[in-house]
Design an enzyme around this catalytic site. Sequence first.
Site, PDB file in Angstrom:
ATOM      1  N   CYS A 223       0.800  -1.229   0.000  1.00 43.93           N
ATOM      2  CA  CYS A 223       0.000   0.000   0.000  1.00 43.93           C
ATOM      3  C   CYS A 223       0.827   1.271   0.000  1.00 43.93           C
ATOM      4  O   CYS A 223       0.274   2.369  -0.146  1.00 43.93           O
ATOM      5  CB  CYS A 223      -0.947   0.006   1.206  1.00 43.93           C
ATOM      6  N   CYS A 245      -2.186  -1.774   6.341  1.00 42.37           N
ATOM      7  CA  CYS A 245      -2.827  -2.928   5.694  1.00 42.37           C
ATOM      8  C   CYS A 245      -2.383  -4.205   6.401  1.00 42.37           C
ATOM      9  O   CYS A 245      -1.735  -4.161   7.443  1.00 42.37           O
ATOM     10  CB  CYS A 245      -2.519  -2.971   4.200  1.00 42.37           C
ATOM     11  N   ASP A 356      29.324   4.285 -11.542  1.00 39.62           N
ATOM     12  CA  ASP A 356      28.870   5.382 -10.694  1.00 39.62           C
ATOM     13  C   ASP A 356      29.290   5.096  -9.260  1.00 39.62           C
ATOM     14  O   ASP A 356      28.767   4.189  -8.615  1.00 39.62           O
ATOM     15  CB  ASP A 356      27.343   5.500 -10.793  1.00 39.62           C
TER      16      ASP A 356
END
Length: 447
Positions: A223, A245, A356
């Site tokens: 959720c 939830c 990176d």
Amino acid sequence: MGIKLIDRVQLSLAVFAAKTITSAIRLLRLGAASVLPGTIAVRIQPQVLSLLCRQVKYGVIIIAGTNGKTTTSLLLRTLLERAGWRVTHNSTGANLQNGLITALLDDTNLTGNIKADYAILEVDENALPKVVLQIQPKYILCLNLFRDQLDRYGEVDLISRRWQKVIAQLPPETTVILNGDDPTLSYLGQQLPQNILSFGLSEPEEYLEEIPHAVDSIYCPSCGQGLDYQGVYLSHLGDFKCPSCSFKKSNLAIDSREWPQILIGIYNKYNTLAAVLAAQRIGVAKEVILDTIKNFQAAFGRAEELEYHGKKVRILLSKNPVGLNETIRAVNQIKAAGKASTTLMVLNDRTPDGTDVSWIWDVDTEKLVELGGTIVVSGDRVYDMALRLRYSQKNLDSNLKLIVKEDLNEAIATALEHTSADETLHIVPTYSAMLEVREILTGRKIL
């Protein structure tokens, strides 16, 4: 299921070509031939991966996740072999499709027949959706999902959705063993129709004092609400439930308190539990498991211990924020016990590492420098790492000695000079740096 004649002929040609190129590469000492033979074989027989996996007597075991694949694979292989089974395994760590094919081809005869009870295949998390339906594994071990090489893979929720889509297509008798302490994987398991088993920790005394900066998944995957954590063991792995939830941590199929662990670090508790749970389900006896854990030898670079010029060295591969945070945690425990004072950090930015290196700013390096001692830095991005460590110092007059050495040989020599005979030098490299470090320390290449 038999193999059609045309497929068998193409498979035999693929095997012959692959074994020829393997012999040539190794004879000329050009490397370990862990990828190219598979590249050639799949061009001759596009179904080579599927055809080989179908021949494994009791099935293929896939091991996937961001951290811990190599160590877990080696432990599970050792457990199965000590129980008397024949195992084929991509032990070089080449975990993309061509590497998987190459490893299987190594254990075939010239007609393409493979004699193995089990195949253990360490699979790159981003490659899993591309190969899992070809492999049709009997077991899948899902270890964890963390940010790793964002320039290549993206965020963990994207990888999880890809995993769910393909795993759901496997037969219902497939067994999926996953980390119940990882909210993303716990939710994944609750959506799948297969036989799901979860491992994790039940040891509140191991909770971190706070959630680290390098946390990836603290929101409910169902959720989107922020999860309520009773405590965290490692990054976002812990005891959790959603306040909005019904989602909560999956029930565990193994009691972490009943089993010792291999090597050092909380992360190796998870690796141990994953392999033990799989071995139990396959039928390995408890006494074999306990004895194997007691005598386990680390895979190359994964808490591997060596002796160099009369001094003890331990290599701790660290290639992403979570991995480096846990390495720092383990090293600090050893430092606090007075058994280490020097650390060598080697940061590279090559393709195997991820180009990176901004992820080092998500690492809690402050915890490493606060205990002082000597830190030597090296690697392609030596000054990036040195700057990160300097910014981590709250007091520049502290007892930390930071030494910068561009040349790796000089860095190792300097770190050893600052390591006393009764201490262990901890070397913390990224992946390509680990290969370079091992070549210097052992005098030979791995790949």
